[in-house]
Every structure is written in C-alpha cells, then in structure tokens.
Design a protein around this motif. Structure first.
Motif, short mmCIF file in Angstrom:
data_model
loop_
_atom_site.label_atom_id
_atom_site.label_comp_id
_atom_site.label_asym_id
_atom_site.label_seq_id
_atom_site.Cartn_x
_atom_site.Cartn_y
_atom_site.Cartn_z
N ALA A 129 0.71 -1.17 0.07
CA ALA A 129 -0.08 0.09 0.08
C ALA A 129 0.95 1.34 0.09
N ARG A 130 2.06 1.10 0.05
CA ARG A 130 3.25 2.35 0.17
C ARG A 130 2.99 3.23 1.59
N VAL A 131 2.50 2.60 2.55
CA VAL A 131 2.21 3.52 3.61
C VAL A 131 2.96 2.63 4.99
N THR A 132 2.97 3.20 5.94
CA THR A 132 3.35 2.40 7.18
C THR A 132 2.29 1.61 7.64
N PRO A 133 2.60 0.51 8.69
CA PRO A 133 1.33 -0.37 9.04
C PRO A 133 0.70 0.32 10.02
N ARG A 134 1.13 1.48 10.93
CA ARG A 134 0.22 2.14 11.55
C ARG A 134 -0.86 2.96 10.74
N ALA A 135 -0.45 3.69 9.72
CA ALA A 135 -1.06 4.58 8.68
C ALA A 135 -2.06 3.65 7.92
N LEU A 136 -1.69 2.50 7.83
CA LEU A 136 -2.59 1.68 6.89
C LEU A 136 -3.83 1.17 7.82
N GLN A 137 -3.48 0.82 9.12
CA GLN A 137 -4.46 0.56 9.94
C GLN A 137 -5.32 1.58 10.43
N ALA A 138 -4.86 2.89 10.33
CA ALA A 138 -5.83 4.15 10.49
C ALA A 138 -6.50 4.20 9.50
N ALA A 139 -6.26 3.99 8.12
CA ALA A 139 -6.90 4.12 6.84
C ALA A 139 -8.12 3.10 6.95
N PHE A 140 -7.89 1.88 7.24
CA PHE A 140 -8.73 0.77 7.09
C PHE A 140 -10.15 0.99 8.13
N ARG A 141 -9.43 1.64 9.30
CA ARG A 141 -10.51 1.78 10.39
C ARG A 141 -11.38 3.00 9.93
N ARG A 142 -10.94 4.07 9.48
CA ARG A 142 -11.66 5.35 8.73
C ARG A 142 -12.59 4.67 7.56
N LEU B 98 -13.22 1.46 5.97
CA LEU B 98 -13.72 0.26 6.01
C LEU B 98 -14.44 -0.32 7.29
N GLY B 99 -14.02 0.55 8.30
CA GLY B 99 -14.34 -0.06 9.77
C GLY B 99 -13.82 -1.37 10.18
N THR B 100 -12.70 -1.60 9.72
CA THR B 100 -11.95 -2.77 10.09
C THR B 100 -10.43 -2.80 9.98
N THR B 101 -9.59 -3.80 10.39
CA THR B 101 -8.24 -3.68 10.17
C THR B 101 -7.69 -4.61 9.00
N PRO B 102 -6.46 -4.40 8.58
CA PRO B 102 -6.00 -5.08 7.29
C PRO B 102 -5.89 -6.48 7.56
N MET B 103 -5.67 -6.91 8.73
CA MET B 103 -5.50 -8.44 9.04
C MET B 103 -6.91 -8.91 9.33
#
Length: 301
Positions: A222-235, A237-242
């Motif tokens: 995704a070309r971002v940090t794990p922390r940033a991706l987790q925040a984006a998924f929550r915002r 999709l309402g979930t986490t990548p895993m």
C-alpha cells in the motif's frame, strides 16, 4: 548430556530422584520452537542471553527465574516469560513443563499491526502474566501449540496454518503478559486519510490471500506504514487489514465448500487448513457466524 546439547548452559544438579528420568521433545515449525521437558531432579541452570522470547508453562514441579533485574517463581499451572538479551538463572524442582520460544521481531510486528505502536516503543514489562486467568490462557495455548506441532503432519504442510499458529502464539503472548502495546494509549492520526493506500492494500490481499502474508507486507504494497494503513482501514472500511484478510480467506473457503465434492474426498478440515485455520472448531464457529450454517451443511448441500 544436557550440557552438551544446550549451548551456553551451565548446569548444577542438586536433589536427584531415586528413579531419575529426563525426557525432552522439541519441534520447530516456522519461527516457533515448542518443547516439552520432564526432569526428575532439582537443578540450577545459568544461561547466556536468549535470542528469542522464552515462555514457560508448568505442568508440575516448581521453577524460579532471575535475569539480573527481575525474578519470578512459578508452580503447577502457572507461567512465566523470559526476555531475550539478558543472562538468566533458572532453578527447577522436579519439573514437567511446556516451553515456547518466539521470535521477538514477529511478536513486535503483531503488536504494531494490532495497536499501531511504534516498534521502537514495544517491550514486555514483566515475567509474570497480567492475571491468573490470562496465565491459564497462555498455559492452554502452549499446550495446544505443542500438540499441534507434534500431531498429524498434514495441517503443517499449509503455510497458512503455520502463519495462523504464529499469529495465535504472538496474540496470546501480547494478551497474557504486560507490555507497552496494552499499557500505553496510542492515538491514530486524526487528519484526513486518502483511499489510495486502502485500494492498494485490498488489491494485494485479494491477490495473495492464499499466501502467508503479513501486515508489514500489506503495508509495503500500500506504500504506507502499518500504523497509517491500520488507521486508513478503520476510517474507510471500519476494520483492520488483518481482519479484512481473515474475512477474505473465510469467503474463499465458503466458495471452496460450495465447489467441493465429498464423493471425491473433499473435507471441511482440508478446506479449513487450506485457508489457514488451525482448529476445525474455530473455523466452524467463524463460518456459522458469517453464513448462518455449519460448513458441513454447505459441503453436503
């Protein structure tokens, strides 16, 4: 004999049982080493600093551990965690135990994935569990991992099953023992988050769901940090990548059940293992929650 097979170990036997026995069975799968040791003597052991986390679950007997800063005592049904990087003194009294060695980098990655903590800030803070109940949880987890690794070989031929076992061990350790990921509060960035990384991550997950991918690999795609991706998924999709990955695998298993033919030998267990489920009961529970019926009904329907 024990000194010879354990590098970096100094050992002093004390009280030895009249009917002395020593039994050790060790198996490594992926980055996890699971061991069962039964020893009919009191013994003091000095170990060089460990490379991995070592978590001990006592079946019987007693043990004491010291690492120069902390010390802990444990008895039947109890557990303790020994950190890497410190010389250790362990004293065991006629003991029977399970031990699990975990790669600290793997556990740190799991902590980052689940909480967004910076890897540099992550550490375990105590040898003893957060509560007696969570100590029992780790004890059951260690026994389960040992039985899984020493049981039938077929499930362990699946990289996804190995990954699931790794995730289970890391998650259980994070829940059971005090660490900075559960004692510190980390705020997600409140600034607007673009949808591009989410789209790239979803595409990567959909393409590689059948592989043993990690949160770090998804974030790299995704070309971002794990922390940033987790925040984006929550915002967005309402979930986490895993969690999204787990649901994708569950959906794939559903399709496989619909396409399967029991007359050709297709089974629920084989399909569950194909998509990373270690325990058939957990697969059945997740499947029923998602689809409102058991996987067996789908297979034979």
């Amino acid at each position: 004999m024990i000194r010879q097979r354990c590098a970096g170990l100094e050992l002093w036997p004390h009280s030895v049982a009249d009917q002395f026995t020593y039994r050790e069975e060790m198996v490594q799968v992926g980055s996890i080493l699971a061991t069962r040791v039964q020893c009919a003597m009191d013994v003091e052991m000095h170990l060089e600093p460990l490379a991995d986390l070592l978590i001990v679950a006592m079946v019987s007997g007693r043990a004491e551990a010291r690492d120069g800063r902390n010390e802990a005592r444990t008895g039947p049904g109890q557990v303790l965690l020994q950190k890497p990087g410190r010389p250790l003194i362990n004293i065991g009294q006629h003991f029977d135990l399970y031990s699990v060695n975990l790669d600290l980098a793997m556990v740190t990655e799991a902590a980052t994935e689940r909480t967004g903590i910076d890897p540099a800030d992550f550490r375990f803070e105590s040898m003893t569990p957060v509560s007696d109940e969570m100590g029992q949880f780790w004890h059951h987890t260690a026994a389960h991992i040992y039985r899984l690794f020493t049981g039938p070989a077929e499930p362990l031929q699946s990289p996804l099953v190995i990954r699931a076992a790794t995730d289970l061990a890391a998650s259980a350790a994070l829940a059971a023992f005090p660490n900075t990921a559960i004692t510190l509060s980390y705020r997600l960035d409140a600034s607007p988050l673009p949808t591009g990384p989410v789209r790239r991550a979803v595409s990567f997950i959909e393409t590689h769901a059948g592989e043993a991918i990690t949160a770090t690999q998804i974030a790299d795609a995704a070309r971002v940090t794990p922390r940033a991706l987790q925040a984006a998924f929550r915002r967005h999709l309402g979930t986490t990548p895993m969690a999204y990955l787990r649901r994708t695998r569950l959906d794939r298993s559903h399709q496989d059940l619909l396409d399967a033919d029991p007359a050709q030998g297709d089974t629920v267990a084989a399909i569950a293992h194909r998509w990373g489920y270690v325990h058939a009961g957990r697969f059945a529970a997740d499947y029923r929650a998602a689809y409102g019926r058991s996987p067996t009904v789908t297979l034979h329907g």
